[in-house]
Design a protein around this motif. Sequence first.
Motif, short mmCIF file in Angstrom:
data_model
loop_
_atom_site.label_atom_id
_atom_site.label_comp_id
_atom_site.label_asym_id
_atom_site.label_seq_id
_atom_site.Cartn_x
_atom_site.Cartn_y
_atom_site.Cartn_z
N ARG A 22 -22.25 -12.28 15.15
CA ARG A 22 -21.57 -12.26 13.87
C ARG A 22 -20.86 -13.58 13.65
O ARG A 22 -20.54 -14.30 14.59
N GLY A 23 -20.60 -13.90 12.37
CA GLY A 23 -19.93 -15.16 12.09
C GLY A 23 -19.49 -15.23 10.65
O GLY A 23 -19.93 -14.46 9.79
N THR A 24 -18.65 -16.20 10.38
CA THR A 24 -18.06 -16.36 9.05
C THR A 24 -19.09 -16.72 8.00
O THR A 24 -18.90 -16.44 6.81
N HIS A 25 -20.20 -17.32 8.41
CA HIS A 25 -21.19 -17.75 7.42
C HIS A 25 -21.98 -16.60 6.80
O HIS A 25 -22.81 -16.84 5.93
N SER A 26 -21.68 -15.39 7.20
CA SER A 26 -22.26 -14.25 6.47
C SER A 26 -21.56 -14.06 5.13
O SER A 26 -22.06 -13.35 4.24
N ALA A 108 -16.38 -25.72 13.38
CA ALA A 108 -17.06 -24.52 12.89
C ALA A 108 -18.28 -24.19 13.74
O ALA A 108 -18.60 -23.01 13.94
N ILE A 109 -18.98 -25.19 14.27
CA ILE A 109 -20.09 -24.94 15.18
C ILE A 109 -19.59 -24.23 16.43
O ILE A 109 -20.22 -23.29 16.94
N LEU A 115 -23.53 -20.51 12.20
CA LEU A 115 -23.71 -21.92 11.87
C LEU A 115 -24.37 -22.65 13.04
O LEU A 115 -25.24 -23.50 12.84
N ARG A 116 -23.97 -22.30 14.24
CA ARG A 116 -24.55 -22.92 15.44
C ARG A 116 -26.05 -22.65 15.50
O ARG A 116 -26.84 -23.54 15.84
N ALA A 117 -26.46 -21.46 15.14
CA ALA A 117 -27.88 -21.10 15.18
C ALA A 117 -28.69 -21.87 14.15
O ALA A 117 -29.89 -22.08 14.33
N SER A 118 -28.04 -22.31 13.07
CA SER A 118 -28.75 -23.02 12.01
C SER A 118 -28.96 -24.50 12.34
O SER A 118 -29.67 -25.19 11.62
N ALA A 119 -28.33 -24.99 13.40
CA ALA A 119 -28.29 -26.43 13.65
C ALA A 119 -29.65 -27.03 13.96
O ALA A 119 -30.03 -28.06 13.41
N ARG A 120 -30.39 -26.41 14.87
CA ARG A 120 -31.63 -27.04 15.35
C ARG A 120 -32.62 -27.34 14.23
O ARG A 120 -33.14 -28.46 14.14
#
Length: 254
Positions: A22-26, A108-109, A115-120
């Motif tokens: 889970r994360g804030t970017h939802s 935030a990462i 957000l971390r998962a979206s980085a690559r």
Amino acid sequence: MRYNFFHNDKLPMPSGFRAGARGTHSSRTIMLTELALLCSATGLSGDLKKAIVDDNALGKSSSSGRGLSLQRLSELYCFDSKVPTFRIFRALCKRDPSALPQLALLMAIARDPLLRASARPILGLAPNSELMRDSVRNAIASAVGSRMNEAVLNKVVRNAASSWTKAGHLAGRTLKRRVRVRANQIAFAFALWLAQQSGFVGAEIFDNGWMAALDLDPAAARSLAERAHATGLINYRTLGDSFELDTSPLERLN
């Protein structure tokens, strides 16, 4: 290691970091506008709850909006002076306000697994390449498993793309293209500290997701380390083909 944010996923999560599905970017982006207002009003010091909820430093129109903003900003940026990650982040924000977009992204990462998962898929794009949203969606879906339905996944992708745009890595509205950022020296010092906290040592300290988030290859990162040493942010010296790096001066900043 190029896009990894942790040397070993089995190691304990560093203090101030967050894991999970889970994360804030939802529901939000990195909230850069709100963070900048709060930095300007408070320097991220004092009673931030009072500043946001009682004094309405963010100019929200309702008490519920103020409370929700406090909750989401706290998720992203910690706001706990007992946690070194936040203390260093706060000190660096004060030192160079122009570093805020990159500092906010790095923090935030560390704090938001989504957000971390979206980085690559974003950091791996060649300059001027168009962002394929399905690649971001697939990366996030892989990280969270079946916990999110399609509507929520799509919202996370939109919010993540917006955050990377705010940080300078993407440009455009509907069609977004990759832009290389110029690493801010203050943000770079923070990235080095985060990399060490994440278990990277030796040559890998300059070749990991934290460096990639600032569009730095290992050679450029080493060069910046020399400049950061000259400013007193870190201690760095080369020893033949090896080097010594000490980021603890960051922990003594006020």
